[in-house]
Scaffold this active site. Structure first.
Site, PDB file in Angstrom:
ATOM      1  N   ASP A 190       0.886  -1.169  -0.068  1.00  0.00           N
ATOM      2  CA  ASP A 190       0.067   0.086   0.052  1.00  0.00           C
ATOM      3  C   ASP A 190       0.910   1.145   0.059  1.00  0.00           C
ATOM      4  OD1 ASP A 190      -1.504  -2.277   0.876  1.00  0.00           O
ATOM      5  OD2 ASP A 190      -3.014  -0.924   2.184  1.00  0.00           O
ATOM      6  N   ASP A 210      -0.298  -2.665  -4.483  1.00  0.00           N
ATOM      7  CA  ASP A 210      -1.609  -2.966  -3.719  1.00  0.00           C
ATOM      8  C   ASP A 210      -2.279  -1.289  -3.604  1.00  0.00           C
ATOM      9  OD1 ASP A 210      -3.640  -3.199  -1.621  1.00  0.00           O
ATOM     10  OD2 ASP A 210      -2.427  -4.834  -0.779  1.00  0.00           O
ATOM     11  N   ASP A 211      -3.159  -1.025  -2.704  1.00  0.00           N
ATOM     12  CA  ASP A 211      -3.768   0.340  -2.760  1.00  0.00           C
ATOM     13  C   ASP A 211      -2.791   1.431  -3.240  1.00  0.00           C
ATOM     14  OD1 ASP A 211      -6.374  -0.924  -2.577  1.00  0.00           O
ATOM     15  OD2 ASP A 211      -6.196  -0.557  -0.262  1.00  0.00           O
ATOM     16  N   HIS A 232      -3.973  -1.229  -7.042  1.00  0.00           N
ATOM     17  CA  HIS A 232      -5.274  -1.620  -6.726  1.00  0.00           C
ATOM     18  C   HIS A 232      -6.070  -0.273  -6.846  1.00  0.00           C
ATOM     19  CE1 HIS A 232      -4.307  -5.573  -4.574  1.00  0.00           C
ATOM     20  NE2 HIS A 232      -3.955  -5.565  -6.028  1.00  0.00           N
ATOM     21  N   ARG A 263     -12.494   3.349  -5.631  1.00  0.00           N
ATOM     22  CA  ARG A 263     -13.125   2.210  -4.792  1.00  0.00           C
ATOM     23  C   ARG A 263     -13.506   2.445  -3.679  1.00  0.00           C
ATOM     24  NH1 ARG A 263     -10.364  -3.719  -3.658  1.00  0.00           N
ATOM     25  NH2 ARG A 263      -8.652  -2.259  -3.149  1.00  0.00           N
ATOM     26  N   LYS A 265     -14.763   0.592  -0.383  1.00  0.00           N
ATOM     27  CA  LYS A 265     -15.134  -1.069   0.153  1.00  0.00           C
ATOM     28  C   LYS A 265     -15.499  -1.076   1.693  1.00  0.00           C
ATOM     29  CE  LYS A 265     -10.371  -2.623   0.296  1.00  0.00           C
ATOM     30  NZ  LYS A 265      -9.308  -3.800   0.068  1.00  0.00           N
TER      31      LYS A 265
END
Ligand SMILES: *[C@@H]1O[C@H](CO)[C@@H](O)[C@H](O)[C@H]1NC(C)=O
Ligand SMILES: *[C@@H]1O[C@H](CO)[C@@H](O)[C@H](O)[C@H]1NC(C)=O
Ligand SMILES: *[C@@H]1O[C@H](CO)[C@@H](O)[C@H](O)[C@H]1NC(C)=O
Length: 371
Positions: A190, A210-211, A232, A263, A265
């Site tokens: 991340d 990742d993010d 991501h 996103r 989530k």
């Protein structure tokens, strides 16, 4: 008269001497320059309000932990490399109020290749994570992070902080290695994990697995003009019980070859949480592999049975157009809200998603958008 004069003299002497009194809180600094060329220099150097970090190697298993005096100016004068060892980290930690930190383009090298195994910290070997813990207010600019073992920045600023012109280069983790079973060797890298308020991250480039950004809770966070490559995408979440997120601006970012562009989530089992007042404007994405935009309340599943314990409202795409181009087997927009958990009307007039196929939107409050 003499007695009074001595008291005045004593008082002024103690006022002069106090910045150098080592038993006083570290927040009061002395006007001197402290230079750090090894961990042995740290304790003395951070007593000064001007601090210079020279290039050096931090021994394996140690944190370069700098508690700056209030108002300090810190500059880097060389690259810092961290020794390798399987431990929790962090590798670098800074705290203090009203700090001016300028990396001058220098690098913190986490030597990620030593750790990378294509698995998270839990699944594989222990990795120092986060690599960089930022607990200052003020400014933090022009710093490069190379090859983080896992998560890069964890930010918990005590007051307003602007982070700018940063580089995170974990691009070497895109390739598989002998331990990653054909997967990208870098994992859970991340860029920024934020549970905080009054934070701006801008004009930075993040290449990871990742993010790019993950906001877990907090308010008044701006993420603008950044470039996110390979990971991501820009995420709010995953949102856990009791977390609140509000007043988020995501604008002018470029998102290239990520799983999703934008996103939100939330955990299916989360309770008493909320996400509100999120504005997306002027973001551009290309090469998106799974979803252009996804709002999903079923984490850890993707588009599974959503929970209802996180209330989502006021999510808008307005202002400058958000242009998102996705790959042919990806979905343009998916919204999976728990019954009654998403509310109000959301203005999506500045969202265009092209390519791929439509996803499913099961919240009826979205206006000015069709896919
Ligand atoms: C240093 O500061 C502490 C706390 O203010 C005080 O108690 C102590 O006497 C001071 N020591 C010296 C050497 O000035
Ligand atoms: C929404 O957030 C912005 C900051 O991003 C803030 O200026 C604004 O007042 C907030 N609106 C509401 C209704 O809270
Ligand atoms: C959205 O779809 C999911 C899965 O089918 C369902 O559980 C959920 O209740 C739906 N939500 C709304 C608001 O209709």
């Amino acid at each position: 008269m003499l007695a009074i004069a001595s008291i005045v003299l004593a008082l002024s002497l103690s006022a002069l001497a106090s910045p150098l009194n080592v038993t006083e809180p570290l927040t009061t600094g002395a006007s001197c320059t402290g230079t750090i060329s090894s961990l042995d220099d740290v304790a003395a150097a951070v007593k000064c309000t001007t601090v210079v970090i020279n290039g050096f190697a931090v021994p394996a298993g140690e944190t370069l932990d700098l508690k700056f005096a209030t108002g300090s100016t810190v500059t880097m004068n060389g690259d810092v490399i961290f020794g390798t060892k399987n431990w929790d980290g962090p590798l670098f930690q800074i705290s203090g109020s009203n700090i001016n930190f300028n990396g001058n383009g220098h690098t913190f090298d986490g030597q990620g290749a030593f750790y990378w195994d294509g698995q998270s910290g839990n699944g594989g070997v222990t990795k120092p994570a986060p690599m960089m813990k930022i607990k200052i207010s003020g400014t933090y600019t022009n710093v490069k992070v190379l090859n983080s073992p896992a998560r890069v920045y964890s930010v918990s600023n005590p007051a307003t902080l602007v982070m700018s012109k940063l580089t995170i280069d974990d691009s070497a983790g895109d390739a598989p290695n002998s331990k990653s079973d054909g997967l990208a060797a870098g994992h859970n890298t991340d860029g920024f994990d934020c549970s905080t308020t009054d934070l701006t991250i801008e004009d930075s480039t993040i290449h990871n697995q990742d993010d790019c950004l993950a906001i877990n809770k907090g308010s008044n966070i701006v993420f603008q003009r950044n470039t996110c490559i390979g990971g991501h995408g820009i995420s709010i979440g995953s949102i856990s019980s009791d977390a609140t997120v509000s007043g988020i601006t995501i604008s002018g970012n470029t998102i290239t070859n990520n799983d999703q562009a934008l996103r939100i989530k939330t955990k299916a089992d989360a309770t008493s949480a909320s996400v509100t007042n999120v504005t997306y404007s002027g973001n551009t994405a290309t090469g998106i592999r799974q979803f252009g935009v996804i709002i999903d309340q079923s984490y850890p599943d993707t588009l599974g049975t959503p929970g209802t314990g996180v209330k989502i409202s006021d999510i808008n795409f307005v202002g400058a157009e958000n242009n998102i181009a996705i790959n042919s087997d990806a979905q343009r927009v998916a919204v999976n809200c728990g019954s009654g958990a998403c509310s109000g009307t959301w203005d999506w007039s500045a969202l265009t998603v092209t390519g791929g196929k439509a996803g499913t939107i099961n919240f009826s409050g979205i206006e000015n958008f069709s896919q």
